[in-house]
Design an enzyme around this catalytic site. Sequence first.
Site, PDB file in Angstrom:
ATOM      1  CB  SER A 153      -4.507   2.316   2.959  1.00 13.69           C
ATOM      2  OG  SER A 153      -4.533   3.421   2.060  1.00 13.69           O
ATOM      3  CE  LYS A 154      -8.597  -3.771   1.802  1.00 14.13           C
ATOM      4  NZ  LYS A 154      -9.999  -4.224   2.015  1.00 14.13           N
ATOM      5  NE  ARG A 155      -5.092   6.917   1.045  1.00 16.69           N
ATOM      6  CZ  ARG A 155      -4.184   7.833   0.788  1.00 16.69           C
ATOM      7  NH1 ARG A 155      -4.019   8.234  -0.466  1.00 16.69           N
ATOM      8  NH2 ARG A 155      -3.436   8.343   1.743  1.00 16.69           N
TER       9      ARG A 155
END
Length: 572
Positions: free
Chosen positions: A306-308
Amino acid sequence: MATIVGAPWTRIRFYPEVAPPFLRRSPLFYRSKRIQDFRRIRTFSVSAKNSGEERNVRVRFAPSPTGNLHVGGARTALFNYLFARSKGGKFVLRIEDTDLERSTKESEEAMLQDLSWLGLDWDEGPGVGGDYGPYRQSERNSMYKHYAEKLLESGHVYRCFCSNEELEKMKEIAKLKQLPPVYTGKWASAMDDEMQEELEKGTPYTYRFRVPKKGSLKINDLIRGEVSWNLETLGDFVIMRSNGQPVYNFCVTVDDATMAISHVIRAEEHLPNTLRQALIYKALGFPMPNFAHVSLILAPDRSKLSKRHGATSVGQFREMGYLPQAMVNYLALLGWGDGTENEFFTLEQLVEKFSIGRVNKSGAIFDATKLRWMNGEHLRVIPSEELTKLIGERWKSTGILTESEGPFIEEAVQLLKDGIDLIPHSDKALSNLLSYPLHDTLKSPEAKPILEDKLSEFSTSLMAAYDNGEILSALEEGSAGWQKWVKSFGKSLKRKEKSLFMPLRVLLTGKLHGPEMASSVALIHKAGTCGVVAPQVGFVPLNERFKMLRQLDWDSLIKDEPLVEATTAASN
């Protein structure tokens, strides 16, 4: 080809107004009889047999334009593309834009651009056309309504007038009883006159699919093997919302069937959808495609990427300077291999080698470090002219150089390319070459042995060689002239190998490490004479470097005291 085995659905109608007296029954009898016919199925099963070779191979990639193209979606598109090309089939692009609130034209255009950048050209779809269009779901609503009405007419679907409050209450009751949240409302068996009453009142309704109470679904997934579900856990599901918009599973099934898709290759998160879709295929009399569910791409901590975890979209990697051929190569290796140790593939080689049977069903770890390494490998096999053009244009656009082509650019690219993994990294590589951080280097602990090996005396001899023109003459003669001078200079000082080359590197380049020294010094000399280096870069020409050497306080350096410069004019 997918085949369905089990008792067929039937619909039996009686018409009381024309039937003889012994067949006349109340409306409740006929409604109950018809429902019983649907519920009677005990051994409903679907098996997708691996006989896809019998059909023309047609695959599809169907993204939703609600954001950027994630690397997971890009890999799914790639696997579909490779499968189609390896089988001589068709690769179809379909836009699933039924989420009207989140879908945007900008997102769709960005996705198309990303796919084109990766080299995944589609045979049918937006901008290309084809015999099975339209290729946007928002343009296919009339088709969905047609098939929904067909299912309503056949009895596979019924109108459900339950309010949201009623549905929520059913979920709460099921939760308390620790049961699956299946529909238990009255409209599955309601009388015609009850439905007519609600229609006349204008009560909103959905179209709900009538699911057999008993049975199972079994598919032979091309990646995961045999997968099965029991129908008891499903319950009647909605295919058309009360606002007239079709639900995802209904759209997908109608689209895949009417577009003659032979193989559905998609992410494993869609695996549970297969049960609903199989029921719709059966009800409409469509042949089922072969299914292949690809594992998720995981982050290094084995959670879903994911973006994290940093960059996750194709557009982000493109902006960071990654090459499309490197992205394609790396994405293909996330869950697939050709059975050898080879990891370097062009798109054409991937088409030749790809087999869906070699796709791994376990999750693949996304390793940004390996992707960067692979990008460097692809960058270094780009033809010299093309690479020089790419990097030269980059240096001019970022303001390091005033020109994008010429002898200096060509030589700089050849010297620095082995240390560059991304095109933007070339900025730092050239800036480092042009810089002269002599003071910081000499004050570093790593330089202490060199400093203590009579570096000041070495510097005096080097300055004498520059003053009498030896160094400049050697540089003008090219590589052979420089090598000849270095050998002669070393002989005069009774130095060779590391005791000769390390002091030379430190005093001429201001660094302990870097690209091949002879070429580096030659480029530094050329940079001072060709006039292509922008003034704001902070380049220190060769003559200024020797001025700085003359101003060094060697005693303070050797005593490990703070360096006192006679002047800072040269470094400025």
